[in-house]
Motif scaffolding. Structure first.
Motif, short mmCIF file in Angstrom:
data_model
loop_
_atom_site.label_atom_id
_atom_site.label_comp_id
_atom_site.label_asym_id
_atom_site.label_seq_id
_atom_site.Cartn_x
_atom_site.Cartn_y
_atom_site.Cartn_z
N ARG A 71 0.85 -1.20 0.00
CA ARG A 71 0.00 0.00 0.00
C ARG A 71 0.89 1.24 0.00
O ARG A 71 1.71 1.43 0.89
CB ARG A 71 -0.92 0.02 1.22
N ALA A 116 -0.79 1.90 -10.25
CA ALA A 116 -1.64 0.81 -9.77
C ALA A 116 -1.82 -0.25 -10.85
O ALA A 116 -1.83 -1.45 -10.56
CB ALA A 116 -3.00 1.37 -9.35
N ASP A 166 -1.58 -1.31 -4.19
CA ASP A 166 -2.73 -0.56 -3.70
C ASP A 166 -2.33 0.88 -3.49
O ASP A 166 -1.24 1.17 -2.97
CB ASP A 166 -3.23 -1.15 -2.37
N ASN A 181 -7.15 -1.24 -6.83
CA ASN A 181 -7.57 -0.87 -5.48
C ASN A 181 -7.01 0.51 -5.17
O ASN A 181 -5.87 0.65 -4.74
CB ASN A 181 -7.07 -1.90 -4.46
#
Length: 338
Positions: free
Chosen positions: A3, A26, A32, A55
């Motif tokens: 992330r 992404a 993410d 995401n």
């Protein structure tokens, strides 16, 4: 899944390149993304893109830090800014890295004084830049965070640069050099002499001094200097590229023969321009803070933002921060037993 937090208020043309670059990253890197900034502005921009299968989250951060905002003013009163909110996610373990193309001084102040703080044992964080010299990236530091330094700080810059070059740029081992007015041992001022003596006793692959003319010769992967020299180098290097480009354009337009030659050379010139384009690297790490922070140019386009996110991804995959923590923890333990 990794992330990565992206400051949607980073570039000069925010949030368009920031959002577009995040979408590209992404899609290409399968990470993410958390976009931080004013939720309505980000949502409006994100709707222009096909994000199927990606995401990408949005986290509201209504306050804006301008490029003109002074670094000393951002540590308090800007807690709802995209930089504060984004770095806090990294500090809380809710994200792996933070990427911004925004105000460099503000990003450093917030990372160092308000959120992530320094890795224990680090005297001063260092701003860095990465340049693809003949497609062989080098990392230079410090480029402006510390104008007045001590030899011990320069040694730490060398150690941090070496660890980053090993973990994120895949050099094993990276060659580390100090910038001076001559290659010979003892060249330079007293600070450099003291720094060199310490580096020669260190465990890093220190190859000695290099002169400015050798920065572009692939003789080292990590080049160390104080922030004053580094900032002068950075601005001189980038302005020289712009000057050369403008000069070449002027000469090509002087006659029909020159224009014809320029037309024939256009593919090669375009290739050179792409290799010199800072968007190809995107950004570089703020080393020494307890988390991955990548800072890029405010003038970046979507490709530049994507590349900066890729730098963050490489640092996460390489375990850069963990390696830095372990390094300085071991040095602290060693010092404690002496």
């Amino acid at each position: 899944m990794m992330r990565i937090v992206v400051d949607a208020l980073g570039t000069d043309n925010r949030p368009e390149p920031d959002v577009a670059g995040a979408v590209l990253a992404a899609k290409e890197f399968h990470v993410d993304i958390i976009l931080v900034g004013p939720i309505h502005r980000i949502q409006k921009e994100l709707e222009k893109h096909d994000t199927t299968g990606m995401n990408i989250e949005i986290l509201d951060a209504p306050q804006e830090i301008a490029m003109s905002t002074k670094a000393g003013d951002v540590t308090r009163g800007y807690e709802k800014s995209s930089m504060h909110v984004g770095m806090q996610l990294v500090k809380d373990g809710k994200a792996d890295a933070f990427v911004t193309m925004g105000n460099t001084g503000a990003a450093m102040a917030i990372a160092t004084l308000s959120t992530l703080r320094r890795i224990p044992g680090v005297k001063r964080p260092a701003l860095t830049a990465i340049y693809p010299i003949y497609d062989h990236p080098i990392i230079v530091l410090d480029i402006g965070a510390n104008a007045d330094v001590k030899p011990e700080w320069l040694v730490q810059f060398a150690e941090m640069g070496s660890i980053y070059a090993r973990s994120a740029l895949s050099y094993d081992p990276p060659r580390v050099a100090t910038l001076s007015i001559g290659e010979e041992e003892g060249k330079g001022n007293q600070m450099l002499a003291a720094t060199q003596a310490l580096l020669q006793k260190s465990e890093i692959n220190y190859v000695g001094h290099i002169e400015p003319k050798e920065i572009l010769t692939q003789n080292a992967e990590v080049i160390v200097f104080d922030g004053f020299v580094g900032n002068v180098f950075l601005k001189t290097f980038e302005s020289t590229i712009r000057y050369f480009t403008n000069l070449l354009r002027q000469e090509v337009n002087k006659s029909w023969r020159a224009k014809l030659g320029g037309l024939l050379l256009r593919p090669a010139l375009n290739s050179v321009r792409s290799r010199l384009d800072t968007n190809a690297i995107g950004g570089a790490p703020l080393l020494g803070v307890d988390g991955i922070v990548i800072i890029g140019h405010g003038s970046s386009n979507a490709e530049g933002v994507k590349s900066a996110i890729n730098q963050a991804r490489k640092a996460v995959l390489g375990g850069t921060v963990d390696m830095l923590r372990q390094h300085f923890a071991s040095k602290s333990n060693t010092a404690g037993t002496e």
